[in-house]
Design an enzyme around this catalytic site. Structure first.
Site, PDB file in Angstrom:
ATOM      1  N   LYS A   1       0.777   3.516  -0.149  1.00 27.48           N
ATOM      2  CA  LYS A   1       1.453   4.395  -1.122  1.00 27.48           C
ATOM      3  C   LYS A   1       0.487   5.457  -1.611  1.00 27.48           C
ATOM      4  CE  LYS A   1      -0.778   2.941  -5.011  1.00 27.48           C
ATOM      5  NZ  LYS A   1      -1.603   3.825  -5.890  1.00 27.48           N
TER       6      LYS A   1
ATOM      7  N   GLY B   1      -2.954   1.100  -2.401  1.00 18.29           N
ATOM      8  CA  GLY B   1      -2.115  -0.065  -2.643  1.00 18.29           C
ATOM      9  C   GLY B   1      -2.054  -1.069  -1.513  1.00 18.29           C
TER      10      GLY B   1
ATOM     11  N   GLY C   1      -3.648  -3.996  -0.842  1.00 18.51           N
ATOM     12  CA  GLY C   1      -3.533  -5.387  -1.255  1.00 18.51           C
ATOM     13  C   GLY C   1      -2.211  -5.675  -1.933  1.00 18.51           C
ATOM     14  N   SER C   2      -1.753  -4.755  -2.774  1.00 18.79           N
ATOM     15  CA  SER C   2      -0.468  -4.927  -3.460  1.00 18.79           C
ATOM     16  C   SER C   2       0.686  -4.927  -2.470  1.00 18.79           C
ATOM     17  CB  SER C   2      -0.269  -3.812  -4.487  1.00 18.79           C
ATOM     18  OG  SER C   2      -1.247  -3.863  -5.498  1.00 18.79           O
ATOM     19  N   SER C   3       0.606  -4.062  -1.469  1.00 20.70           N
ATOM     20  CA  SER C   3       1.645  -4.012  -0.449  1.00 20.70           C
ATOM     21  C   SER C   3       1.683  -5.306   0.344  1.00 20.70           C
ATOM     22  CB  SER C   3       1.398  -2.820   0.477  1.00 20.70           C
ATOM     23  OG  SER C   3       2.387  -2.756   1.490  1.00 20.70           O
TER      24      SER C   3
ATOM     25  N   ASP D   1       1.067  -2.730  -9.126  1.00 18.24           N
ATOM     26  CA  ASP D   1       1.683  -1.961  -8.051  1.00 18.24           C
ATOM     27  C   ASP D   1       2.585  -2.797  -7.148  1.00 18.24           C
ATOM     28  OD1 ASP D   1       0.574   0.427  -8.815  1.00 18.24           O
ATOM     29  OD2 ASP D   1      -1.094   0.349  -7.398  1.00 18.24           O
TER      30      ASP D   1
END
Length: 278
Positions: free
Chosen positions: A8, A99, A101-103, A135
């Site tokens: 992102k 993003g 890790g968040s993804s 996120d």
């Protein structure tokens, strides 16, 4: 099953102030990119063994990995213990403000839920994601863009008809997100650097975290200034807490051209990638 886990960018990130819980109140718009990791998830049946592997040897494979945290949160919420295999094929660099890790965490939540027969609703997955990271909820949504409020975890899908070619440029150093927020209140603008919103058809692009980050990492304001001088570039900004800078161009061909020039300008240690929103 194999899933796409997109990166992102933040088209804007505005900090409204510090909250009583220590986080910061923000307003942001996040856009999913074509660039992304690949996440393989296998439900192996009964047992409690979890095998997590990754193509990037620098990524931790213990309980600190956000993908592992997502799986543990899913198991706790559903009360189901199983054996799993998860493999992360990484294309999103770490510490980049993209993003990754968040993804991965959101992808594991959605993938595990699907493989387990969808015991959780999307709203419940978003709630779980918010517990893992600010996120994560935006990646639970399927829309190309979402607005984030609160500490970023309160997400709303938005219409986004624009197809934006862009180039991502990440220097060799990462930037810890907590550090950037901690320095925000006391930071100052550097003379000669554009911090003001860049007015575009899709909104006014600005990032309040550029102020603290640019003070320490002087390559980044120089890179932003250089990008804005390129005739193909419509707007340039730091994504999230950095260290990635991105530049939006008129066409995909121009994004490739700017990427080639950026590799020459930045040097061999810098990661450069042309991609697009969507």
């Amino acid at each position: 099953m194999t899933f796409h886990s997109p990166a992102k960018i933040n088209l804007w990130l505005r900090i409204l102030g510090k909250r009583p819980d220590g986080f910061h109140e923000v307003q942001t718009r996040l856009c999913r990119l074509a660039l992304g990791d690949t996440v393989e998830i296998e439900l192996r049946g009964s047992g409690r063994e979890v095998a997590l592997t990754c193509s990037d040897p620098t990524v931790p494979l213990d309980e600190s990995n956000l993908a592992m945290k997502a799986l543990r949160a899913f198991e706790k919420r559903t009360g189901r213990k199983s054996s799993w295999r998860i493999h992360l094929e990484k294309k999103i660099p770490a510490g980049a403000g993209l993003g990754g890790g968040s993804s991965n965490a959101a992808t594991v939540l959605k993938g595990a839920n699907e493989l387990a027969g969808s015991p959780l609703t999307r709203a419940q997955l978003i709630e779980l994601g918010a517990q893992i990271g600010s996120d994560v909820p935006c990646f639970i949504l399927e829309s190309p863009a979402a607005d984030g409020a609160g500490r970023g975890e309160q997400v709303t899908e938005v219409e986004f008809p624009w197809q934006l070619p862009l180039v991502l440029i990440k220097p060799a150093f990462p930037i810890p997100t907590p550090w950037a927020y901690q320095r925000w209140a006391e930071s100052q603008e550097l003379p000669g650097v554009l911090y003001a919103p860049q007015l575009c058809p899709w909104g006014a692009m600005s990032n309040d975290l550029e102020r603290p980050v640019f003070e320490k990492y002087l390559m980044l304001p120089a890179l932003k200034t250089w990008l804005l001088e390129q005739g193909e570039v419509r707007a340039a900004l730091m994504s999230g807490s950095g260290s990635t800078m991105f530049a939006i161009t008129e066409s995909a061909t121009q994004a490739v051209d700017v990427a080639e020039k950026a590799r020459e300008w930045c040097g061999e240690t810098t990661w450069v990638q042309a991609t697009q929103v969507g």
